[in-house]
Motif scaffolding. Structure first.
Motif, PDB file in Angstrom:
ATOM      1  N   GLY A   1      28.974  11.280   4.295  1.00  0.00           N
ATOM      2  CA  GLY A   1      28.874  10.078   3.472  1.00  0.00           C
ATOM      3  C   GLY A   1      27.974   9.013   4.056  1.00  0.00           C
TER       4      GLY A   1
ATOM      5  N   ASP B   1      25.821   5.710   2.613  1.00  0.00           N
ATOM      6  CA  ASP B   1      26.367   4.410   3.018  1.00  0.00           C
ATOM      7  C   ASP B   1      27.209   4.623   4.269  1.00  0.00           C
ATOM      8  OD1 ASP B   1      27.229   1.835   3.280  1.00  0.00           O
ATOM      9  OD2 ASP B   1      28.166   1.697   1.316  1.00  0.00           O
TER      10      ASP B   1
ATOM     11  N   PRO C   1      31.009   2.160   4.227  1.00  0.00           N
ATOM     12  CA  PRO C   1      31.318   1.994   2.802  1.00  0.00           C
ATOM     13  C   PRO C   1      32.342   0.893   2.514  1.00  0.00           C
ATOM     14  CG  PRO C   1      32.452   3.903   3.660  1.00  0.00           C
ATOM     15  CD  PRO C   1      31.600   3.364   4.788  1.00  0.00           C
TER      16      PRO C   1
ATOM     17  N   SER D   1      32.083  -1.693   0.608  1.00  0.00           N
ATOM     18  CA  SER D   1      32.155  -2.098  -0.800  1.00  0.00           C
ATOM     19  C   SER D   1      33.214  -1.289  -1.548  1.00  0.00           C
ATOM     20  CB  SER D   1      30.799  -1.954  -1.472  1.00  0.00           C
ATOM     21  OG  SER D   1      30.371  -0.612  -1.415  1.00  0.00           O
ATOM     22  N   MET D   2      33.461  -0.067  -1.111  1.00  0.00           N
ATOM     23  CA  MET D   2      34.486   0.768  -1.728  1.00  0.00           C
ATOM     24  C   MET D   2      35.866   0.139  -1.507  1.00  0.00           C
ATOM     25  SD  MET D   2      35.170   4.864  -1.155  1.00  0.00           S
ATOM     26  CE  MET D   2      35.121   4.727   0.607  1.00  0.00           C
TER      27      MET D   2
ATOM     28  N   LYS E   1      24.903  -0.469   3.757  1.00  0.00           N
ATOM     29  CA  LYS E   1      24.788  -1.394   2.628  1.00  0.00           C
ATOM     30  C   LYS E   1      25.582  -2.664   2.841  1.00  0.00           C
ATOM     31  CE  LYS E   1      23.884   2.301  -0.661  1.00  0.00           C
ATOM     32  NZ  LYS E   1      24.371   3.038  -1.814  1.00  0.00           N
TER      33      LYS E   1
END
Length: 111
Positions: free
Chosen positions: A22, A26, A29, A31-32, A53
Motif C-alpha cells: 500500500g 500512500d 494512509p 486520510s483513511m 499524501k
C-alpha cells in the motif's frame, strides 16, 4: 503477504486479485483514518519508498513522528541494524511527545 509485495517483484494474489504494498500509493494512509471520523491521528513516517499524501483536512490534530536517521536500507535484514532502528524509533517517539530532548543524544527531561 500483500504488504511485502513490491513493484517489480511477484505480486500477491488473494481471491484472484493482485495486490502490492500500500505504500506505493500512500505510505502514510492517514486520510483513511480521518474518513472514519478520527480527529486525533499519530503518523509514523519510517522513510520508506512510496508516496506520502498526509492529512490536508482542517480541524484534525495530527502528530507526525519521523525517523531522525536512515540507518538501514529497505532490504536490510541484519538483526543488529534492525535493533538499532527500533531503539532509535523509540527515542524519536519519546522526543516527539516531549519525554526526552536533544538532537544527537537523548536525555530524560526529569533528570
Amino acid at each position: 503477504m500483500a504488504s511485502a509485495s513490491l513493484p517489480g517483484l511477484k505480486a500477491t494474489v488473494i481471491d484472484d486479485v493482485k495486490y502490492i504494498d500500500g505504500g506505493v500509493s500512500d505510505n502514510i494512509p492517514a486520510s483513511m483514518i480521518f474518513k472514519k471520523g478520527y480527529n486525533n491521528i499519530i503518523c509514523v513516517d519510517v522513510g520508506g519508498a512510496g508516496i506520502v499524501k498526509g492529512v490536508k483536512n482542517l480541524g484534525v490534530n495530527v502528530i507526525n513522528i519521523k525517523c531522525s536517521e536512515n540507518i538501514i536500507g529497505h532490504m536490510d535484514f541484519n538483526i543488529d541494524n534492525i535493533n538499532k532502528m527500533i531503539s532509535l524509533g523509540y527515542f524519536d517517539c519519546l522526543r516527539t511527545f516531549g519525554r526526552v530532548c536533544g538532537q544527537i543524544y537523548s536525555f530524560n527531561i526529569s533528570d
